[in-house]
Design a protein around this motif. Structure first.
Motif, PDB file in Angstrom:
ATOM      1  N   UNK A 293      43.862 -26.966  -5.725  1.00 13.12           N
ATOM      2  CA  UNK A 293      44.569 -26.297  -6.781  1.00 13.12           C
ATOM      3  C   UNK A 293      44.395 -27.063  -8.080  1.00 13.12           C
ATOM      4  N   UNK A 294      44.563 -26.353  -9.193  1.00 12.61           N
ATOM      5  CA  UNK A 294      44.404 -26.955 -10.513  1.00 12.61           C
ATOM      6  C   UNK A 294      45.359 -26.260 -11.468  1.00 12.61           C
ATOM      7  N   UNK A 295      46.190 -27.003 -12.181  1.00 18.64           N
ATOM      8  CA  UNK A 295      47.089 -26.445 -13.184  1.00 18.64           C
ATOM      9  C   UNK A 295      46.705 -26.984 -14.552  1.00 18.64           C
ATOM     10  N   UNK A 296      46.698 -26.118 -15.547  1.00 19.93           N
ATOM     11  CA  UNK A 296      46.451 -26.504 -16.936  1.00 19.93           C
ATOM     12  C   UNK A 296      47.669 -26.108 -17.757  1.00 19.93           C
ATOM     13  N   UNK A 297      47.930 -26.840 -18.836  1.00 21.68           N
ATOM     14  CA  UNK A 297      49.107 -26.526 -19.633  1.00 21.68           C
ATOM     15  C   UNK A 297      48.798 -26.552 -21.112  1.00 21.68           C
ATOM     16  N   UNK A 298      49.661 -25.863 -21.836  1.00 20.87           N
ATOM     17  CA  UNK A 298      49.618 -25.824 -23.292  1.00 20.87           C
ATOM     18  C   UNK A 298      50.995 -26.275 -23.764  1.00 20.87           C
ATOM     19  N   UNK A 299      51.065 -27.392 -24.483  1.00 23.12           N
ATOM     20  CA  UNK A 299      52.335 -27.898 -24.993  1.00 23.12           C
ATOM     21  C   UNK A 299      52.746 -27.141 -26.237  1.00 23.12           C
ATOM     22  N   UNK A 300      53.979 -26.651 -26.271  1.00 27.92           N
ATOM     23  CA  UNK A 300      54.484 -25.837 -27.384  1.00 27.92           C
ATOM     24  C   UNK A 300      55.725 -26.493 -27.977  1.00 27.92           C
ATOM     25  N   UNK A 301      55.755 -26.652 -29.305  1.00 26.14           N
ATOM     26  CA  UNK A 301      56.936 -27.199 -29.975  1.00 26.14           C
ATOM     27  C   UNK A 301      58.131 -26.298 -29.730  1.00 26.14           C
ATOM     28  N   UNK A 302      59.305 -26.915 -29.584  1.00 23.73           N
ATOM     29  CA  UNK A 302      60.492 -26.163 -29.197  1.00 23.73           C
ATOM     30  C   UNK A 302      61.590 -26.156 -30.237  1.00 23.73           C
ATOM     31  N   UNK A 303      62.364 -25.064 -30.196  1.00 22.03           N
ATOM     32  CA  UNK A 303      63.563 -24.923 -31.002  1.00 22.03           C
ATOM     33  C   UNK A 303      64.426 -23.851 -30.344  1.00 22.03           C
TER      34      UNK A 303
ATOM     35  N   UNK B 172      47.993 -21.929 -12.943  1.00 21.35           N
ATOM     36  CA  UNK B 172      47.368 -22.636 -11.845  1.00 21.35           C
ATOM     37  C   UNK B 172      46.332 -21.810 -11.104  1.00 21.35           C
ATOM     38  N   UNK B 173      45.185 -22.424 -10.843  1.00 23.61           N
ATOM     39  CA  UNK B 173      44.124 -21.765 -10.082  1.00 23.61           C
ATOM     40  C   UNK B 173      44.271 -22.080  -8.595  1.00 23.61           C
ATOM     41  N   UNK B 174      44.065 -21.077  -7.790  1.00 18.25           N
ATOM     42  CA  UNK B 174      44.068 -21.173  -6.328  1.00 18.25           C
ATOM     43  C   UNK B 174      45.420 -21.557  -5.742  1.00 18.25           C
ATOM     44  N   UNK B 175      46.481 -21.497  -6.530  1.00 21.68           N
ATOM     45  CA  UNK B 175      47.814 -21.799  -6.023  1.00 21.68           C
ATOM     46  C   UNK B 175      48.858 -21.228  -6.970  1.00 21.68           C
ATOM     47  N   UNK B 176      49.975 -20.787  -6.418  1.00 27.74           N
ATOM     48  CA  UNK B 176      51.066 -20.307  -7.254  1.00 27.74           C
ATOM     49  C   UNK B 176      52.148 -21.368  -7.435  1.00 27.74           C
ATOM     50  N   UNK B 177      51.941 -22.571  -6.875  1.00 25.77           N
ATOM     51  CA  UNK B 177      52.951 -23.613  -6.950  1.00 25.77           C
ATOM     52  C   UNK B 177      52.249 -24.969  -6.914  1.00 25.77           C
ATOM     53  N   UNK B 178      52.670 -25.913  -7.736  1.00 25.13           N
ATOM     54  CA  UNK B 178      51.942 -27.174  -7.866  1.00 25.13           C
ATOM     55  C   UNK B 178      51.881 -28.039  -6.615  1.00 25.13           C
TER      56      UNK B 178
ATOM     57  N   UNK C 191      51.265 -27.255  -3.726  1.00 26.43           N
ATOM     58  CA  UNK C 191      50.294 -26.740  -2.758  1.00 26.43           C
ATOM     59  C   UNK C 191      48.987 -27.512  -2.897  1.00 26.43           C
ATOM     60  N   UNK C 192      48.390 -27.860  -1.789  1.00 24.32           N
ATOM     61  CA  UNK C 192      47.128 -28.585  -1.811  1.00 24.32           C
ATOM     62  C   UNK C 192      46.129 -27.884  -0.910  1.00 24.32           C
ATOM     63  N   UNK C 193      44.872 -28.022  -1.262  1.00 26.27           N
ATOM     64  CA  UNK C 193      43.797 -27.553  -0.401  1.00 26.27           C
ATOM     65  C   UNK C 193      42.626 -28.507  -0.578  1.00 26.27           C
ATOM     66  N   UNK C 194      41.702 -28.456   0.328  1.00 25.06           N
ATOM     67  CA  UNK C 194      40.568 -29.364   0.304  1.00 25.06           C
ATOM     68  C   UNK C 194      39.286 -28.580   0.138  1.00 25.06           C
ATOM     69  N   UNK C 195      38.355 -29.150  -0.598  1.00 25.03           N
ATOM     70  CA  UNK C 195      37.016 -28.586  -0.678  1.00 25.03           C
ATOM     71  C   UNK C 195      36.199 -29.140   0.486  1.00 25.03           C
ATOM     72  N   UNK C 196      35.499 -28.258   1.148  1.00 25.48           N
ATOM     73  CA  UNK C 196      34.623 -28.679   2.233  1.00 25.48           C
ATOM     74  C   UNK C 196      33.296 -29.176   1.646  1.00 25.48           C
TER      75      UNK C 196
ATOM     76  N   UNK D 269      29.855 -29.309   0.175  1.00 21.92           N
ATOM     77  CA  UNK D 269      29.019 -28.314  -0.507  1.00 21.92           C
ATOM     78  C   UNK D 269      29.780 -27.065  -0.951  1.00 21.92           C
ATOM     79  N   UNK D 270      31.089 -27.049  -0.772  1.00 23.69           N
ATOM     80  CA  UNK D 270      31.888 -25.899  -1.229  1.00 23.69           C
ATOM     81  C   UNK D 270      32.078 -25.982  -2.740  1.00 23.69           C
ATOM     82  N   UNK D 271      32.070 -24.840  -3.371  1.00 18.69           N
ATOM     83  CA  UNK D 271      32.302 -24.761  -4.813  1.00 18.69           C
ATOM     84  C   UNK D 271      33.415 -23.764  -5.093  1.00 18.69           C
ATOM     85  N   UNK D 272      34.186 -24.045  -6.105  1.00 21.54           N
ATOM     86  CA  UNK D 272      35.186 -23.104  -6.608  1.00 21.54           C
ATOM     87  C   UNK D 272      35.074 -23.089  -8.120  1.00 21.54           C
ATOM     88  N   UNK D 273      35.197 -21.931  -8.687  1.00 20.41           N
ATOM     89  CA  UNK D 273      35.164 -21.849 -10.148  1.00 20.41           C
ATOM     90  C   UNK D 273      36.223 -20.867 -10.612  1.00 20.41           C
TER      91      UNK D 273
END
Length: 189
Positions: free
Chosen positions: A1-11, A117-123, A125-130, A132-136
């Motif tokens: 799994x992979x999560x990316x974020x965008x930081x946003x100023x708050x008020x 998050x890619x390949x997961x709906x919750x942080x 969660x873990x999975x392994x690449x086998x 020669x396996x690729x994910x994009x």
């Protein structure tokens, strides 16, 4: 799994917008589910109502977007992704008045993270690449403004529709020019 974020100023005018079809949110590890956006009052979609640190994951497999919107400046950020590959939709905050904002933000101002998050709906969660396996995957973010929020979005446009006191207000924000576009709003037949 992979999560990316965008930081946003708050008020106090900042709101996280999860897709309207979404009715529940969950925390890390999906141990409990809460009604969304109201969690025993107050409405936690508003930054100002998250007094302590919080991670809210969207429990929704029907929509492809999550957004953050500053109602004070009528502008925000959207993330639009294929929900079959990038199902994770989340926001994280340290909470209002947190010392962590002062320590971790470049300018010391409060911030909130819109996350996908890619390949997961919750942080957790873990999975392994086998071998020669690729994910994009692709994760897409774009700014939007002038439409008072968002109810639906894709890579081409964001749309908002609010009905209050019998009056409909709607707006569109596109990511490119559509010179021949026509918009029709109908009520009933």
């Amino acid at each position: 799994r992979f999560f990316a974020s965008c930081g946003c100023c708050q008020n106090d005018d900042y709101q996280v917008i999860l897709p309207p079809a979404k009715q529940y949110a969950t925390g890390n590890s999906k141990l409990s589910f809460q009604n969304w956006p109201v969690n025993n009052n107050p409405d936690v979609s508003w930054y100002k109502n998250n007094k302590a640190s919080a991670s809210w994951f969207c429990w929704n497999y029907e929509d492809d977007f999550v957004a953050g919107f500053d109602h004070g400046i009528n502008a925000g950020i959207l993330s639009v992704n294929d929900r079959n590959i990038v199902p994770g939709k989340k926001f994280f905050t340290w909470g209002t008045g947190s010392m962590w904002d002062k320590i971790l933000a470049d300018d010391g101002r409060p911030y909130l993270e819109i996350m996908v998050g890619a390949y997961s709906d919750n942080q957790p969660d873990y999975s392994w690449l086998q071998p020669f396996e690729e994910r994009s995957f692709e994760m897409n973010f774009y700014p939007f403004r002038g439409i008072d929020g968002v109810k639906s979005a894709n890579l081409n446009a964001a749309v908002n529709l609010d009905v209050k006191d019998g009056k409909a207000n709607f707006g569109f924000y596109t990511t490119k020019s559509y010179a021949e576009a026509t918009v029709t709003l109908k009520a009933g037949s």
